[in-house]
Motif scaffolding. Structure first.
Motif, PDB file in Angstrom:
ATOM      1  N   GLY A 186       0.788  -1.218   0.000  1.00  0.00           N
ATOM      2  CA  GLY A 186       0.000   0.000   0.000  1.00  0.00           C
ATOM      3  C   GLY A 186       0.824   1.273   0.000  1.00  0.00           C
ATOM      4  N   SER A 187       0.268   2.310   0.636  1.00  0.00           N
ATOM      5  CA  SER A 187       0.906   3.629   0.652  1.00  0.00           C
ATOM      6  C   SER A 187       2.264   3.597   1.321  1.00  0.00           C
ATOM      7  CB  SER A 187      -0.004   4.636   1.364  1.00  0.00           C
ATOM      8  OG  SER A 187      -1.186   4.859   0.628  1.00  0.00           O
ATOM      9  N   GLU A 188       2.394   2.808   2.365  1.00  0.00           N
ATOM     10  CA  GLU A 188       3.679   2.708   3.066  1.00  0.00           C
ATOM     11  C   GLU A 188       4.766   2.201   2.126  1.00  0.00           C
ATOM     12  OE1 GLU A 188       5.729   0.392   6.910  1.00  0.00           O
ATOM     13  OE2 GLU A 188       3.620   0.067   6.393  1.00  0.00           O
ATOM     14  N   LEU A 189       4.449   1.213   1.326  1.00  0.00           N
ATOM     15  CA  LEU A 189       5.400   0.672   0.352  1.00  0.00           C
ATOM     16  C   LEU A 189       5.805   1.750  -0.651  1.00  0.00           C
ATOM     17  CD1 LEU A 189       6.867  -1.675  -1.138  1.00  0.00           C
ATOM     18  CD2 LEU A 189       4.692  -2.129  -2.315  1.00  0.00           C
ATOM     19  N   VAL A 190       4.823   2.486  -1.160  1.00  0.00           N
ATOM     20  CA  VAL A 190       5.107   3.522  -2.156  1.00  0.00           C
ATOM     21  C   VAL A 190       5.963   4.633  -1.555  1.00  0.00           C
ATOM     22  CG1 VAL A 190       4.076   5.243  -3.688  1.00  0.00           C
ATOM     23  CG2 VAL A 190       2.977   3.011  -3.417  1.00  0.00           C
ATOM     24  N   ASP A 191       5.614   5.083  -0.347  1.00  0.00           N
ATOM     25  CA  ASP A 191       6.364   6.168   0.293  1.00  0.00           C
ATOM     26  C   ASP A 191       7.832   5.795   0.497  1.00  0.00           C
ATOM     27  OD1 ASP A 191       3.597   7.247   2.435  1.00  0.00           O
ATOM     28  OD2 ASP A 191       4.199   7.871   0.404  1.00  0.00           O
ATOM     29  N   LYS A 192       8.103   4.574   0.919  1.00  0.00           N
ATOM     30  CA  LYS A 192       9.483   4.148   1.135  1.00  0.00           C
ATOM     31  C   LYS A 192      10.224   3.966  -0.189  1.00  0.00           C
ATOM     32  CE  LYS A 192       8.850   1.813   5.598  1.00  0.00           C
ATOM     33  NZ  LYS A 192       8.920   0.510   6.317  1.00  0.00           N
ATOM     34  N   ALA A 193       9.563   3.390  -1.151  1.00  0.00           N
ATOM     35  CA  ALA A 193      10.226   3.105  -2.430  1.00  0.00           C
ATOM     36  C   ALA A 193      10.539   4.385  -3.198  1.00  0.00           C
ATOM     37  CB  ALA A 193       9.353   2.183  -3.278  1.00  0.00           C
ATOM     38  N   PHE A 194       9.650   5.397  -3.098  1.00  0.00           N
ATOM     39  CA  PHE A 194       9.800   6.616  -3.886  1.00  0.00           C
ATOM     40  C   PHE A 194      10.161   7.836  -3.033  1.00  0.00           C
ATOM     41  CE2 PHE A 194       7.204   3.785  -6.419  1.00  0.00           C
ATOM     42  CZ  PHE A 194       7.741   3.921  -7.687  1.00  0.00           C
ATOM     43  N   ILE A 196      11.955  10.917  -1.602  1.00  0.00           N
ATOM     44  CA  ILE A 196      12.824  11.883  -2.276  1.00  0.00           C
ATOM     45  C   ILE A 196      14.234  11.856  -1.673  1.00  0.00           C
ATOM     46  CG2 ILE A 196      13.257  14.344  -2.686  1.00  0.00           C
ATOM     47  CD1 ILE A 196      11.099  13.250  -4.462  1.00  0.00           C
ATOM     48  N   LYS A 197      14.324  11.716  -0.358  1.00  0.00           N
ATOM     49  CA  LYS A 197      15.629  11.739   0.310  1.00  0.00           C
ATOM     50  C   LYS A 197      16.429  10.471   0.045  1.00  0.00           C
ATOM     51  CE  LYS A 197      14.348  14.860   4.067  1.00  0.00           C
ATOM     52  NZ  LYS A 197      14.243  15.041   5.544  1.00  0.00           N
ATOM     53  N   ASN A 198      15.738   9.319   0.029  1.00  0.00           N
ATOM     54  CA  ASN A 198      16.451   8.055  -0.155  1.00  0.00           C
ATOM     55  C   ASN A 198      15.635   7.128  -1.057  1.00  0.00           C
ATOM     56  OD1 ASN A 198      18.385   5.999   0.170  1.00  0.00           O
ATOM     57  ND2 ASN A 198      17.292   5.159   1.942  1.00  0.00           N
ATOM     58  N   ASP A 205      16.364  11.599 -12.595  1.00  0.00           N
ATOM     59  CA  ASP A 205      17.525  11.811 -11.724  1.00  0.00           C
ATOM     60  C   ASP A 205      17.264  12.800 -10.584  1.00  0.00           C
ATOM     61  OD1 ASP A 205      19.297  13.919 -14.177  1.00  0.00           O
ATOM     62  OD2 ASP A 205      17.486  14.260 -12.961  1.00  0.00           O
ATOM     63  N   LEU A 206      16.044  13.316 -10.479  1.00  0.00           N
ATOM     64  CA  LEU A 206      15.638  14.198  -9.379  1.00  0.00           C
ATOM     65  C   LEU A 206      16.520  15.435  -9.256  1.00  0.00           C
ATOM     66  CD1 LEU A 206      14.994  11.451  -6.634  1.00  0.00           C
ATOM     67  CD2 LEU A 206      13.314  12.534  -8.128  1.00  0.00           C
ATOM     68  N   HIS A 215       8.367  12.945 -10.016  1.00  0.00           N
ATOM     69  CA  HIS A 215       8.591  11.737  -9.208  1.00  0.00           C
ATOM     70  C   HIS A 215       7.503  11.608  -8.131  1.00  0.00           C
ATOM     71  CE1 HIS A 215      11.218   8.633  -7.419  1.00  0.00           C
ATOM     72  NE2 HIS A 215      10.853   9.121  -6.252  1.00  0.00           N
ATOM     73  N   LYS A 216       7.204  12.713  -7.429  1.00  0.00           N
ATOM     74  CA  LYS A 216       6.164  12.696  -6.397  1.00  0.00           C
ATOM     75  C   LYS A 216       4.792  12.423  -7.011  1.00  0.00           C
ATOM     76  CE  LYS A 216       8.453  16.049  -3.331  1.00  0.00           C
ATOM     77  NZ  LYS A 216       8.376  17.436  -2.798  1.00  0.00           N
TER      78      LYS A 216
END
Length: 263
Positions: A186-194, A196-198, A205-206, A215-216
């Motif tokens: 879910g959202s937790e997976l997406v937030d960690k995978a994408f 911005i900091k890591n 290439d951000l 990207h966001k």
């Protein structure tokens, strides 16, 4: 080398083909039938009858005289030529699909390029329906990502829109886990995978604010798909969350875009 001779088509199949070609709502017009029959060497022997019966009687009479179905197949090629349906692709695919359901019983398929090819002969109605599945054909015409078919093959064959969407959305989470090494959902997976900091997955290439926004936005698109479709289908009974063909096509096209970006 002589021209290949196609065997005579069984009467019930010939009737089915005639009904599609002469269908009241989407079939050929009377003038089109009158034009194409003589062009392929078939006599228009019953021009005052209803369209499908007119075609059927012309086909049967010609086939009884010649013992082959070559000219009948030529009629389909000429009348349902892709060039005649430019700008009307939905109609072309619908007619082609309906024809192929009948043609599958004689081991033939009418391709999108306007040519016949050999196909595995079917023996039951369900096999014919699966073989010429409308949803799968339309997804192919949209050049949908291969992942859509990999995860949804069984559901697509029976045109189960509800479970097709459910399985296709699940495929996005699977792909993210594969590429990121994460095990969440879910959202937790997406937030960690994408992040911005890591970021474990990035679609550019951000290096600028614009690229960060892209990207966001992509991450938010995935979360939106999860929230609107996967979570809904996971908890709502099929009878209360209906998806029609157009909805399924649009949802699956969005998921196809996500898969292409993930690559």
């Amino acid at each position: 080398m002589g021209v290949k001779k196609y065997p005579a088509i069984e009467g019930s199949i010939l009737e089915g083909l005639s009904r599609i070609l002469g269908h009241t709502d989407y079939g050929l017009t009377g003038s089109e039938i009158g034009k194409f029959l003589p062009e392929v060497g078939i006599s228009d022997i019953d021009s005052t009858n209803t369209k499908w019966k007119r075609l059927y009687n012309a086909f049967v009479t010609h086939q009884n005289q010649n013992k082959v179905s070559n000219n009948i197949l030529k009629f389909i090629i000429k009348a349902i030529s892709p060039a005649r349906y430019v700008g009307r692709n939905e109609l072309f695919e619908h007619i082609r699909t309906e024809l192929n359901k009948r043609l599958s019983f004689i081991g033939l398929e009418y391709k999108a390029n306007g040519k016949f090819t050999s196909a595995t002969r079917t023996n039951t109605i369900s096999e014919a329906e699966q073989k010429a599945n409308r949803l799968k054909s339309k997804l192919e015409s949209r050049n949908a990502h291969s992942e859509i078919f990999k995860y949804c093959k069984a559901e697509l064959l029976v045109e189960n829109y509800f479970h097709t969407v459910f399985e296709a959305v699940k495929s996005v989470a699977d792909k993210i886990r594969q590429k990121s090494g994460l095990t969440g959902d879910g959202s937790e997976l997406v937030d960690k995978a994408f992040s911005i900091k890591n970021p474990l997955i990035r679609i550019n290439d951000l290096s600028t604010e614009t690229k960060e926004s892209e990207h966001k936005g992509f991450a938010n698109l995935i979360k939106g798909v999860f929230g609107m479709f996967r979570n809904t289908t996971a908890h709502a009974p099929k009878i209360t969350w209906e998806i029609n063909e157009q909805d399924a096509l649009d949802i699956l096209s969005t998921i196809s875009l996500i898969h292409r970006k993930l690559e």
